[in-house]
Design an enzyme around this catalytic site. Structure first.
Site, PDB file in Angstrom:
ATOM      1  N   LYS A 299       0.838  -1.204   0.000  1.00 37.95           N
ATOM      2  CA  LYS A 299       0.000   0.000   0.000  1.00 37.95           C
ATOM      3  C   LYS A 299       0.879   1.263   0.000  1.00 37.95           C
ATOM      4  CE  LYS A 299      -0.216  -0.375   5.018  1.00 37.95           C
ATOM      5  NZ  LYS A 299      -0.930  -1.037   6.129  1.00 37.95           N
TER       6      LYS A 299
ATOM      7  N   TYR B  43      16.497  29.477   9.025  1.00 34.00           N
ATOM      8  CA  TYR B  43      15.302  30.233   9.405  1.00 34.00           C
ATOM      9  C   TYR B  43      15.165  30.335  10.922  1.00 34.00           C
ATOM     10  CZ  TYR B  43      13.354  30.171   4.665  1.00 34.00           C
ATOM     11  OH  TYR B  43      13.136  30.362   3.333  1.00 34.00           O
TER      12      TYR B  43
HETATM   13  C1  LIG Z   1      -0.149  -2.048   6.811  1.00 34.51           C
HETATM   14  C2  LIG Z   1      -0.733  -3.339   7.222  1.00 34.51           C
HETATM   15  C3  LIG Z   1       0.087  -4.477   7.350  1.00 34.51           C
HETATM   16  C4  LIG Z   1       1.595  -4.438   7.258  1.00 34.51           C
HETATM   17  O1  LIG Z   1       2.133  -3.919   8.462  1.00 34.51           O
HETATM   18  P1  LIG Z   1       3.718  -3.802   8.712  1.00 34.51           P
HETATM   19  O2  LIG Z   1       3.818  -3.331  10.110  1.00 34.51           O
HETATM   20  O3  LIG Z   1       4.203  -2.787   7.731  1.00 34.51           O
HETATM   21  O4  LIG Z   1       4.290  -5.138   8.481  1.00 34.51           O
HETATM   22  C5  LIG Z   1      -0.544  -5.683   7.589  1.00 34.51           C
HETATM   23  N1  LIG Z   1      -1.887  -5.754   7.726  1.00 34.51           N
HETATM   24  C6  LIG Z   1      -2.688  -4.677   7.633  1.00 34.51           C
HETATM   25  C7  LIG Z   1      -4.146  -4.823   7.809  1.00 34.51           C
HETATM   26  C8  LIG Z   1      -2.133  -3.429   7.400  1.00 34.51           C
HETATM   27  O5  LIG Z   1      -2.920  -2.357   7.333  1.00 34.51           O
END
Ligand SMILES: *Cc1c(COP(=O)(O)O)cnc(C)c1O
Length: 368
Positions: free
Chosen positions: A38, A259
């Site tokens: 994702k 800044y």
């Molecule tokens: C993002 C996500 C994962 C992966 O999690 P990591 O900590 O990056 O391994 C797995 N399951 C779900 C439902 C997620 O949203």
């Protein structure tokens, strides 16, 4: 335009990705692997990472659009969309592109039943075991499962999943409790199960089921709280953010830098300006002293992070020249160290690299 080696860029080490994927198999030898890609594969590039991860069993994405993108690019494996349908029209798209849908709420069962599907779709019933984000309540599992089973629009058996809230903390009692509640909720149901993210699959073996769902570990991020010993787990950084020295100046004692003049030299100092800033995804809240790597030596951030540049004190370094390459995180400099100095997590930094930063994909083992 020719991409010059010396500019601000991200290199993506595909050999490191393959190494990390192998580690997933090693930690969970009896599970199928649903690689979580994702958010543009945590900033690494959705399609490039999907293509490179050709040995996994499937992919998980957050949004329907990401799933469609994978299918349009020719990905044939299981693709699970973790949010499922968010509108009634989505159901047809899932069917058309043969995407698996998470069902986490009652309204999604209604969308399914209202649809005109001729081809059933694969659903993963998500159960809330304590995360309290997405998932049907424990006392609703049987009811929702029954209604999905009765729907002609669902391919049977229904898969079963939950998500762990505290798997990154080996001292937390929450994980065992969640697994226990999951097991009670799914008793008697026959579908394949999935519980664990990266931390879960490494740290909580009894929660490895038919499918594991690693994300961060694939990219070389340490999934555990305060853990930056990625090498200890054998993970290798996939993403390295690099830039170059674009200015060098001597700053006299009492003069300030950047800044707001928030940093003032306590003695005559040599300050290097690096061509990377929050416009590239370098965290604006990085604290004074946050390390960068120049010629294999660490130098610390001074003053505020600008949109296009940062300043580091290189007084203690042997030699620093204009155009010298600088590593902001990745190979040789754990991203967790930068995250800690910025009060965030590696995930946030990886996802936050902006579109203007070119991604260069490297296949050879040393990532060069
Ligand atoms: C993002 C996500 C994962 C992966 O999690 P990591 O900590 O990056 O391994 C797995 N399951 C779900 C439902 C997620 O949203």
């Amino acid at each position: 335009m020719v991409q010059q080696e010396t500019k601000t860029q991200v290199t993506i080490n595909l050999a490191a990705l393959a190494n990390n994927a192998k580690l997933v198999r090693m930690h969970a030898p009896h599970s199928k692997v649903l690689a979580v890609i994702k958010a543009d594969a945590y900033g690494h590039g959705l399609l490039a990472i999907a293509e490179a991860l050709n040995h996994v069993d499937g992919f998980a994405v957050a949004r329907l659009e990401e799933g469609v993108q994978l299918r349009k690019a020719g990905v044939r494996k299981t693709v699970l969309v973790l949010t499922g349908f968010t509108s009634p029209m989505d159901v047809d798209v899932f069917s058309q592109y043969e995407l698996d849908a998470v069902v986490h709420s009652d309204y999604q069962v209604d969308y399914l039943n209202q649809s005109q599907l001729t081809q059933p779709i694969t659903v993963w019933l998500k159960i809330n075991t304590g995360m309290n984000r997405l998932g049907v309540s424990l006392n609703a599992v049987k009811r929702v499962h029954d209604s999905l089973e009765l729907s002609a629009k669902v391919r049977l058996p229904i898969k079963l999943m939950t998500h762990l809230a505290c798997a990154d903390d080996m001292d937390s009692p929450a994980t065992n409790k969640q697994v226990e509640l999951f097991d009670q909720a799914v008793e008697g149901l026959v579908g394949e199960q999935s519980i664990t993210n990266s931390a879960g699959l490494i740290g909580w073996k009894h929660a490895q089921r038919h499918w594991v769902r690693p994300g961060i570990m694939l990219y070389g991020g340490n999934p555990f709280i305060g853990g930056n010993d990625t090498a200890g787990i054998g993970l290798q950084a996939v993403m390295t953010l690099k830039s170059t020295v674009i200015a060098l100046r001597i700053v006299e004692k009492g003069q300030s830098v950047g800044y707001g003049g928030t940093w003032t030299a306590k003695k005559t100092s040599l300050i290097a300006t690096i061509g990377v800033g929050y416009g590239d995804g370098y965290p604006r809240h990085a604290a004074e002293g946050t390390p960068v790597l120049i010629n294999q030596q660490k130098a610390g951030l001074v003053g505020r992070v600008s949109m296009d540049s940062i300043n580091v004190d290189v007084s203690q370094l042997n030699t620093v020249k204009i155009s010298d390459q600088v590593t902001l995180w990745g190979d040789g400099l754990a991203i967790e160290e930068i995250a800690e100095n910025s009060e965030t997590i590696s995930y946030d930094l990886m996802c936050g690299v902006t579109q203007r930063v070119p991604r260069l994909y490297r296949k050879d083992a040393d990532g060069k």
